[in-house]
Design a protein around this motif. Structure first.
Motif, short mmCIF file in Angstrom:
data_model
loop_
_atom_site.label_atom_id
_atom_site.label_comp_id
_atom_site.label_asym_id
_atom_site.label_seq_id
_atom_site.Cartn_x
_atom_site.Cartn_y
_atom_site.Cartn_z
N LEU A 21 0.69 -0.88 0.18
CA LEU A 21 0.13 -0.01 0.03
C LEU A 21 1.09 1.20 -0.06
N VAL A 22 1.93 1.13 0.91
CA VAL A 22 2.84 2.50 0.84
C VAL A 22 3.43 2.64 -0.46
N TYR A 23 4.09 1.41 -0.85
CA TYR A 23 4.65 1.71 -2.49
C TYR A 23 3.66 1.96 -3.49
N THR A 24 2.39 1.71 -3.46
CA THR A 24 1.55 2.21 -4.41
C THR A 24 0.96 3.52 -4.17
N ALA A 25 1.18 4.11 -2.71
CA ALA A 25 0.86 5.49 -2.65
C ALA A 25 1.82 6.33 -3.30
N PHE A 26 3.19 5.79 -3.06
CA PHE A 26 4.23 6.79 -3.60
C PHE A 26 4.21 6.58 -5.05
N LYS A 27 4.02 5.62 -5.66
CA LYS A 27 3.89 5.54 -7.13
C LYS A 27 2.84 6.47 -7.68
N VAL A 28 1.72 6.65 -6.85
CA VAL A 28 0.51 7.58 -7.31
C VAL A 28 1.04 8.94 -7.24
N LEU A 29 1.69 9.37 -6.06
CA LEU A 29 2.12 10.55 -5.86
C LEU A 29 3.24 10.86 -7.10
N GLY A 30 4.24 9.77 -7.28
CA GLY A 30 5.23 10.21 -8.17
C GLY A 30 4.45 10.61 -9.73
N ARG A 31 3.55 10.09 -9.97
CA ARG A 31 2.66 10.28 -11.04
C ARG A 31 2.16 11.76 -11.13
N PHE A 32 1.73 12.27 -9.99
CA PHE A 32 1.22 13.72 -9.64
C PHE A 32 2.18 14.55 -8.76
N GLU A 33 3.46 14.25 -9.21
CA GLU A 33 4.49 14.80 -8.24
C GLU A 33 4.19 16.59 -8.05
N LEU A 34 4.14 16.74 -9.30
CA LEU A 34 3.96 18.37 -9.48
C LEU A 34 2.62 19.08 -8.47
N VAL A 35 1.46 18.14 -8.62
CA VAL A 35 0.27 18.40 -7.48
C VAL A 35 0.69 18.30 -6.21
N ALA A 36 1.20 17.21 -5.88
CA ALA A 36 1.68 16.96 -4.32
C ALA A 36 2.58 17.83 -4.13
N VAL A 37 3.73 18.27 -4.56
CA VAL A 37 4.44 19.38 -4.36
C VAL A 37 4.11 20.60 -4.10
N ALA A 38 3.01 21.08 -5.12
CA ALA A 38 2.29 22.34 -5.15
C ALA A 38 1.60 22.43 -3.72
N VAL A 39 0.70 21.32 -3.43
CA VAL A 39 0.05 21.37 -2.15
C VAL A 39 0.75 21.53 -1.00
N PHE A 40 1.95 20.74 -0.92
CA PHE A 40 2.85 20.60 0.15
C PHE A 40 3.34 22.11 0.47
N LEU A 41 3.64 22.78 -0.57
CA LEU A 41 4.07 24.27 -0.47
C LEU A 41 3.02 25.00 -0.04
N GLY A 42 1.72 24.84 -0.40
CA GLY A 42 0.82 25.75 -0.01
C GLY A 42 0.41 25.62 1.51
N LEU A 43 0.55 24.29 2.01
CA LEU A 43 0.57 23.98 3.48
C LEU A 43 1.75 24.71 4.26
N VAL A 44 2.97 24.82 3.44
CA VAL A 44 3.88 25.46 4.21
C VAL A 44 3.67 26.97 4.38
N VAL A 45 3.10 27.52 3.34
CA VAL A 45 2.86 28.97 3.24
C VAL A 45 1.82 29.30 4.27
N THR A 46 0.80 28.12 4.42
CA THR A 46 -0.35 28.57 5.31
C THR A 46 0.24 28.33 6.74
N ALA A 47 1.18 27.55 6.83
CA ALA A 47 1.49 27.44 8.47
C ALA A 47 2.39 28.61 8.79
N LEU A 48 2.89 29.32 7.67
CA LEU A 48 3.81 30.51 8.15
C LEU A 48 2.84 31.98 8.19
N LEU A 49 1.93 31.83 7.21
CA LEU A 49 1.09 32.94 7.14
C LEU A 49 -0.20 33.30 7.90
N ARG A 50 -0.91 32.04 8.24
CA ARG A 50 -2.04 32.04 8.65
C ARG A 50 -2.18 32.90 9.99
#
Length: 341
Positions: A21-50
């Motif tokens: 399951l973990v391997y499958t999750a990483f493979k799926v995230l790898g296919r959508f790496e740009l989206v996953a990284v963008a959401v992660f950065l959005g959470l980082v900005v939220t943690a800093l600016l909220r």
């Protein structure tokens, strides 16, 4: 069959299922790496600016507070990058001359004890590098073009991260309440406790690593300016961003500063910068991290090191940056669920 073997087999197949399951999750995230990284950065900005947006909301409407917080931070970051670029451009001409003399000093230094490298060997290495560059010029140009395509992806990801952060800062709590209402009633309490623990840990880690990175960069910047190392300001910014990779980021950035100091100022200043690597590493590991991060992240240094290396193997630099906060969040959720309501 021995009872111990049955227990081991039961654990084994369950671990295999979890691993799959973990391997499958990483493979799926790898296919959508740009989206996953963008959401992660959005959470980082939220943690800093909220918190900043919450404070501004006392004076102005919520939408205006979010806009001021985001636009102000963007102006500060772009201004810092413009300052670094202008300093690097201003020092470019002088730096080229210093590097030419520095390469000669390095060559003479390598010819002396204890290295005793022959001059012909160094000249042959220089000729081989020149030949390689001229021979593989087409491949280098194609890599530069692919780098331009990568730059377009980076800009797209940054735009998506900014778009997500606007809504996370403005109404992230309402998003969570909507998702929470879709869950079965029996699971809502556990999910709420896990989510609150995860966000508290993630926000604490993000703010803590910013403080640690700023402290490291300040100490390094002061030392480099005092030692008159070329490109001190760009190297300081490099140390700031490299600190986001725990344990290994700051030493790698300081190693780059050591090479610049060796070429521009000679072996004595380079040795001083090398000593700085050790001092900064000790301060970061034994003072800054225990004081700043202990209340948000409680991970053993061995776990941090393994997480960084495993993340870098899975997803490169992005994986090395994401690994420690991900492991911290998972461990915080596990501890919270074990503790009970």
């Amino acid at each position: 069959m021995h009872p111990g073997l049955r227990v081991a087999a039961a654990y084994a197949w369950r671990l295999l299922v979890v691993g799959a399951l973990v391997y499958t999750a990483f493979k799926v995230l790898g296919r959508f790496e740009l989206v996953a990284v963008a959401v992660f950065l959005g959470l980082v900005v939220t943690a800093l600016l909220r918190p900043l947006a919450d404070q501004l909301e006392r004076l102005v409407p919520r939408s205006l507070a979010v806009a001021v917080a985001l636009i102000g931070s963007i102006v500060v970051v772009l201004g810092l990058l413009a300052l670094v670029g202008s300093v690097a451009a201003a020092e470019a001409g002088r730096l080229v001359g210093e590097f030419r003399g520095g390469v000669g000093r390095i060559s003479r230094w390598l010819e002396q004890p204890p290295f005793r490298i022959r001059r012909g060997t160094l000249q042959g290495l220089h000729e081989r590098i020149s030949t390689f560059v001229s021979t593989h010029r087409g491949a280098l140009i194609s890599r530069a073009v692919s780098g331009a395509n990568r730059a377009v992806e980076v800009l797209t990801g940054a735009a998506l991260a900014l778009f997500c952060s606007v809504f996370f800062i403005y109404g992230g709590d309402r998003m969570w309440l909507w998702f929470h209402a879709q869950l079965p009633e029996t699971a809502r309490s556990a999910w709420d406790r896990a989510a609150r623990a995860a966000w508290s840990t993630f926000a604490g880690y993000t703010r803590g690593i910013i403080i640690v990175a700023a402290s490291n960069a300040t100490m390094v910047g002061i030392a480099l300016f005092l030692l008159r190392v070329p490109l001190a300001l760009p190297l300081t910014v490099l140390v700031f961003f490299a600190t986001f990779i725990p344990l290994i980021g700051a030493p790698i950035a300081l190693a780059v500063a050591t090479v610049v100091a060796l070429a521009g100022r000679g072996p004595v200043i380079a040795a001083a910068v090398l000593v700085l690597i050790v001092v900064i590493g000790q301060i970061e590991g034994h003072v800054l991290h225990p004081l700043v991060m202990s209340w948000a992240v409680r991970l053993h240094p061995v776990v941090v090191a393994i997480s960084v290396i495993a993340g870098s193997l899975v997803a490169g630099v992005v994986g090395a940056i994401v690994a420690v906060p991900m492991v911290s969040v998972v461990w915080s959720v596990v501890r919270t669920l074990r503790a009970g309501p």
